[in-house]
Design a protein around this motif. Sequence first.
Motif, PDB file in Angstrom:
ATOM      1  N   UNK A 120      -0.433 -11.416  -6.579  1.00 21.06           N
ATOM      2  CA  UNK A 120       0.560 -11.703  -5.535  1.00 21.06           C
ATOM      3  C   UNK A 120       1.505 -10.524  -5.341  1.00 21.06           C
ATOM      4  N   UNK A 121       1.888  -9.864  -6.424  1.00 23.70           N
ATOM      5  CA  UNK A 121       2.761  -8.692  -6.327  1.00 23.70           C
ATOM      6  C   UNK A 121       2.066  -7.561  -5.578  1.00 23.70           C
ATOM      7  N   UNK A 122       0.800  -7.322  -5.922  1.00 23.83           N
ATOM      8  CA  UNK A 122       0.042  -6.269  -5.244  1.00 23.83           C
ATOM      9  C   UNK A 122      -0.101  -6.572  -3.754  1.00 23.83           C
ATOM     10  N   UNK A 123      -0.360  -7.833  -3.394  1.00 23.57           N
ATOM     11  CA  UNK A 123      -0.473  -8.212  -1.985  1.00 23.57           C
ATOM     12  C   UNK A 123       0.844  -7.999  -1.258  1.00 23.57           C
ATOM     13  N   UNK A 124       1.934  -8.334  -1.899  1.00 24.72           N
ATOM     14  CA  UNK A 124       3.247  -8.186  -1.284  1.00 24.72           C
ATOM     15  C   UNK A 124       3.568  -6.710  -1.047  1.00 24.72           C
ATOM     16  N   UNK A 128       1.389  -4.205  -0.784  1.00 22.21           N
ATOM     17  CA  UNK A 128       0.442  -3.513   0.077  1.00 22.21           C
ATOM     18  C   UNK A 128       0.481  -4.065   1.510  1.00 22.21           C
ATOM     19  N   UNK A 129       1.399  -4.982   1.766  1.00 23.57           N
ATOM     20  CA  UNK A 129       1.492  -5.564   3.113  1.00 23.57           C
ATOM     21  C   UNK A 129       0.328  -6.468   3.399  1.00 23.57           C
ATOM     22  N   UNK A 130      -0.099  -7.218   2.400  1.00 25.99           N
ATOM     23  CA  UNK A 130      -1.233  -8.128   2.524  1.00 25.99           C
ATOM     24  C   UNK A 130      -0.998  -9.206   3.555  1.00 25.99           C
ATOM     25  N   UNK A 131      -1.448 -10.424   3.293  1.00 23.62           N
ATOM     26  CA  UNK A 131      -1.301 -11.506   4.268  1.00 23.62           C
ATOM     27  C   UNK A 131       0.150 -11.667   4.701  1.00 23.62           C
TER      28      UNK A 131
END
Length: 125
Positions: A114-118, A120-123
């Motif tokens: 979740x941290x990586x997604x946040x 990297x501008x994920x969902x």
Amino acid sequence: MPLSEHEQQLLAQLEKQLHADDPRFVTSMGSRAVRGASTRNIVLGIVIAVVGLLVLLGGVVIDSILVGVLGFVVMGAGVYVATLRSGKPRAGGEAGKGGPPRRSSPFLQNLEERWDQRNSGGPSS
């Protein structure tokens, strides 16, 4: 107040589950991981602090500020030595060793994802 038999069984089940999910955490929380100041450090620190106190009092008797400050510094060093934690660094606890970092539990793995997604501008944020 002792635990009931049911509570002891639940506690044993939780312990087994923790061992299975995160053995590294269990190892780090073992009785050997919680180390306080060693007896050697405490005795050495007290001796150094007493010597510092004697130097401080000697500075007061001979009316020398420099000797008094030196005594105070030695007392502080004694307290520092007395409060040092003992023990060798744990194996595997050093950063910078080769290889990928080990993920220890699904919970932490989920948080990292979740941290990586946040970051990297994920969902949709």
